[in-house]
Design a protein around this motif. Structure first.
Motif, PDB file in Angstrom:
ATOM      1  N   UNK A  27       0.828  -1.202   0.000  1.00  0.00           N
ATOM      2  CA  UNK A  27       0.000   0.000   0.000  1.00  0.00           C
ATOM      3  C   UNK A  27       0.864   1.255   0.000  1.00  0.00           C
ATOM      4  N   UNK A  28       0.559   2.159  -0.941  1.00  0.00           N
ATOM      5  CA  UNK A  28       1.224   3.456  -1.022  1.00  0.00           C
ATOM      6  C   UNK A  28       0.263   4.504  -0.466  1.00  0.00           C
ATOM      7  N   UNK A  29       0.472   4.981   0.780  1.00  0.00           N
ATOM      8  CA  UNK A  29      -0.497   5.911   1.380  1.00  0.00           C
ATOM      9  C   UNK A  29      -0.496   7.295   0.730  1.00  0.00           C
ATOM     10  N   UNK A  30       0.561   7.650   0.050  1.00  0.00           N
ATOM     11  CA  UNK A  30       0.630   8.968  -0.586  1.00  0.00           C
ATOM     12  C   UNK A  30      -0.240   8.995  -1.839  1.00  0.00           C
ATOM     13  N   UNK A  31      -0.014   8.025  -2.731  1.00  0.00           N
ATOM     14  CA  UNK A  31      -0.785   7.951  -3.965  1.00  0.00           C
ATOM     15  C   UNK A  31      -2.109   7.199  -3.797  1.00  0.00           C
ATOM     16  N   UNK A  32      -2.304   6.577  -2.630  1.00  0.00           N
ATOM     17  CA  UNK A  32      -3.531   5.840  -2.324  1.00  0.00           C
ATOM     18  C   UNK A  32      -3.793   4.733  -3.341  1.00  0.00           C
ATOM     19  N   UNK A  33      -2.767   3.919  -3.563  1.00  0.00           N
ATOM     20  CA  UNK A  33      -2.870   2.814  -4.513  1.00  0.00           C
ATOM     21  C   UNK A  33      -1.904   1.717  -4.084  1.00  0.00           C
ATOM     22  N   UNK A  34      -2.220   0.471  -4.426  1.00  0.00           N
ATOM     23  CA  UNK A  34      -1.335  -0.655  -4.121  1.00  0.00           C
ATOM     24  C   UNK A  34      -0.273  -0.776  -5.200  1.00  0.00           C
ATOM     25  N   UNK A  35       0.966  -0.844  -4.782  1.00  0.00           N
ATOM     26  CA  UNK A  35       2.091  -1.008  -5.699  1.00  0.00           C
ATOM     27  C   UNK A  35       2.587  -2.454  -5.640  1.00  0.00           C
ATOM     28  N   UNK A  36       3.146  -2.911  -6.743  1.00  0.00           N
ATOM     29  CA  UNK A  36       3.692  -4.264  -6.790  1.00  0.00           C
ATOM     30  C   UNK A  36       5.091  -4.279  -6.199  1.00  0.00           C
ATOM     31  N   UNK A  37       5.287  -5.128  -5.193  1.00  0.00           N
ATOM     32  CA  UNK A  37       6.601  -5.319  -4.605  1.00  0.00           C
ATOM     33  C   UNK A  37       7.111  -6.689  -5.043  1.00  0.00           C
ATOM     34  N   UNK A  38       8.307  -6.720  -5.613  1.00  0.00           N
ATOM     35  CA  UNK A  38       8.831  -7.929  -6.241  1.00  0.00           C
ATOM     36  C   UNK A  38       9.656  -8.760  -5.266  1.00  0.00           C
ATOM     37  N   UNK A  39       9.487 -10.078  -5.371  1.00  0.00           N
ATOM     38  CA  UNK A  39      10.314 -11.029  -4.630  1.00  0.00           C
ATOM     39  C   UNK A  39      10.877 -12.031  -5.633  1.00  0.00           C
ATOM     40  N   UNK A  40      12.187 -12.127  -5.692  1.00  0.00           N
ATOM     41  CA  UNK A  40      12.860 -13.098  -6.554  1.00  0.00           C
ATOM     42  C   UNK A  40      13.358 -14.247  -5.683  1.00  0.00           C
ATOM     43  N   UNK A  41      13.125 -15.478  -6.152  1.00  0.00           N
ATOM     44  CA  UNK A  41      13.472 -16.644  -5.337  1.00  0.00           C
ATOM     45  C   UNK A  41      14.182 -17.705  -6.175  1.00  0.00           C
ATOM     46  N   UNK A  42      15.273 -18.219  -5.627  1.00  0.00           N
ATOM     47  CA  UNK A  42      15.957 -19.402  -6.153  1.00  0.00           C
ATOM     48  C   UNK A  42      15.703 -20.539  -5.181  1.00  0.00           C
ATOM     49  N   UNK A  43      15.202 -21.653  -5.677  1.00  0.00           N
ATOM     50  CA  UNK A  43      14.962 -22.791  -4.802  1.00  0.00           C
ATOM     51  C   UNK A  43      15.556 -24.032  -5.458  1.00  0.00           C
ATOM     52  N   UNK A  44      16.299 -24.762  -4.667  1.00  0.00           N
ATOM     53  CA  UNK A  44      16.913 -26.005  -5.118  1.00  0.00           C
ATOM     54  C   UNK A  44      17.008 -26.984  -3.967  1.00  0.00           C
ATOM     55  N   UNK A  45      17.746 -28.028  -4.158  1.00  0.00           N
ATOM     56  CA  UNK A  45      17.882 -29.053  -3.135  1.00  0.00           C
ATOM     57  C   UNK A  45      18.726 -28.526  -1.979  1.00  0.00           C
ATOM     58  N   UNK A  46      18.066 -28.231  -0.857  1.00  0.00           N
ATOM     59  CA  UNK A  46      18.784 -27.815   0.345  1.00  0.00           C
ATOM     60  C   UNK A  46      19.020 -26.331   0.466  1.00  0.00           C
ATOM     61  N   UNK A  47      18.407 -25.514  -0.354  1.00  0.00           N
ATOM     62  CA  UNK A  47      18.632 -24.066  -0.212  1.00  0.00           C
ATOM     63  C   UNK A  47      17.457 -23.278  -0.774  1.00  0.00           C
ATOM     64  N   UNK A  48      17.332 -22.060  -0.267  1.00  0.00           N
ATOM     65  CA  UNK A  48      16.386 -21.063  -0.766  1.00  0.00           C
ATOM     66  C   UNK A  48      17.073 -19.713  -0.706  1.00  0.00           C
ATOM     67  N   UNK A  49      16.985 -18.969  -1.785  1.00  0.00           N
ATOM     68  CA  UNK A  49      17.524 -17.610  -1.838  1.00  0.00           C
ATOM     69  C   UNK A  49      16.372 -16.677  -2.171  1.00  0.00           C
ATOM     70  N   UNK A  50      16.137 -15.677  -1.326  1.00  0.00           N
ATOM     71  CA  UNK A  50      15.089 -14.689  -1.563  1.00  0.00           C
ATOM     72  C   UNK A  50      15.731 -13.316  -1.695  1.00  0.00           C
TER      73      UNK A  50
END
Length: 305
Positions: free
Chosen positions: A67-90
């Motif tokens: 939520x952007x309270x200034x512009x009064x609109x929801x903005x997209x926040x990005x999450x990049x993830x690597x997932x493999x055997x025994x690990x996760x990177x966010x």
């Protein structure tokens, strides 16, 4: 550097906020099998939601509303993830509180770390997505509360305020729809496609997240339908009030026409009836009053007033 890593057994969760070139170098050294294009996507301003599959890991890009309270609109926040055997990177910009709080809880609580990391990187991957998807619904419920509040105010006289709020809410709903809908196919892919480094029993869990996203998308569509109906109602009310004002102004204009004609005639420099009498002014005013009263009576008789 903003890079942090938690370990439990053979499982590691690396979380990066506001990634820097130094962080990129650490990732290259720690995970040399990551594709250069995926690492390049980490530094882009915003990527569309996607899932890139390789032999030994997944690269997933997801968006969640913020939520952007200034512009009064929801903005997209990005999450990049690597997932493999025994690990996760966010990788994120640190603006999503559920992700940050989740990592902090694991860092502070050994029990939480065991619960989250004890079943492998794919389980951690699921838990992170589940927490972030749950974060969507308080935002949707807030939109619903705003719509209900607007429904109660729509019949007030402050039309400008109502139309402005309607426009803000509609823009926010459209932004939420643009954020949520692309993720559904991504979760469907995670549910239906088997991968050796993701536990098979997680298929049902990813299906549950997809159901939550579908529910969120349905709520957004319902909100959009309601707000469009309210917009039509507001436009009808504004048009009705404008017509009322125009009707009153038209009546006043029509009333003034004969009165202006009478005053214009008696303003001419010629001999006219009652001009020489002592009560000429009162007679002219009375005549104008009679004309105006007669016209008002006629308008009321015709139902125009």
């Amino acid at each position: 550097m903003a890079i942090q890593t938690l370990h439990y057994g053979r499982v590691a969760w690396t979380n990066i906020e506001h990634i820097t070139p130094e962080d990129m170098q650490v990732l290259r050294e720690s995970y040399p099998h990551f594709h250069p294009l995926d690492l390049e996507d980490l530094q882009s301003r915003i990527e569309r939601p996607k899932l890139d599959e390789y032999d030994d890991y997944l690269f997933v890009v997801m968006h969640f509303p913020l939520w952007d309270p200034v512009q009064r609109v929801s903005r997209a926040s990005e999450v990049d993830m690597f997932v493999g055997s025994g690990y996760l990177v966010t990788v994120s910009d640190g603006s999503l509180k559920p992700l940050r709080h989740m990592f902090e809880q694991c860092d502070a609580s050994p029990e939480m770390r065991e619960q989250l990391l004890g079943r492998g990187g794919s389980k951690t991957f699921y838990a992170v997505i589940d927490r972030l998807v749950d974060y969507i619904f308080p935002i949707l419920y807030k939109v619903d509360a705003n719509i209900r509040e607007l429904e109660e105010e729509i019949f007030t006289e402050d039309s400008r305020h109502i139309i402005q709020d309607l426009s803000f809410i509609r823009r926010d709903i459209l932004a939420l729809r643009r954020i949520i809908r692309p993720q559904i196919l991504l979760l469907e892919n995670l549910e239906k496609v088997d991968r050796p480094f993701i536990r098979e029993e997680l298929d049902v869990y990813f299906g549950d997240i997809q159901d939550h996203l579908v529910k969120g998308a349905d709520i957004v569509e319902e909100h959009l339908e309601i707000i469009n109906g309210l917009s039509d109602t507001a436009n009808t009310l504004v048009t009705y009030r404008l017509n009322e004002v125009m009707r009153i102004l038209t009546v006043i204009s029509v009333l003034m026409l004969p009165l202006t004609l009478v005053s214009g005639i008696y303003g001419m420099n010629v001999d006219l009836p009652f001009q020489r009498t002592e009560l000429s002014f009162e007679i002219v005013i009375g005549l104008m009053f009679m004309i105006a009263t007669g016209m008002l009576a006629y308008f009321r008789h015709r139902g125009w007033l």
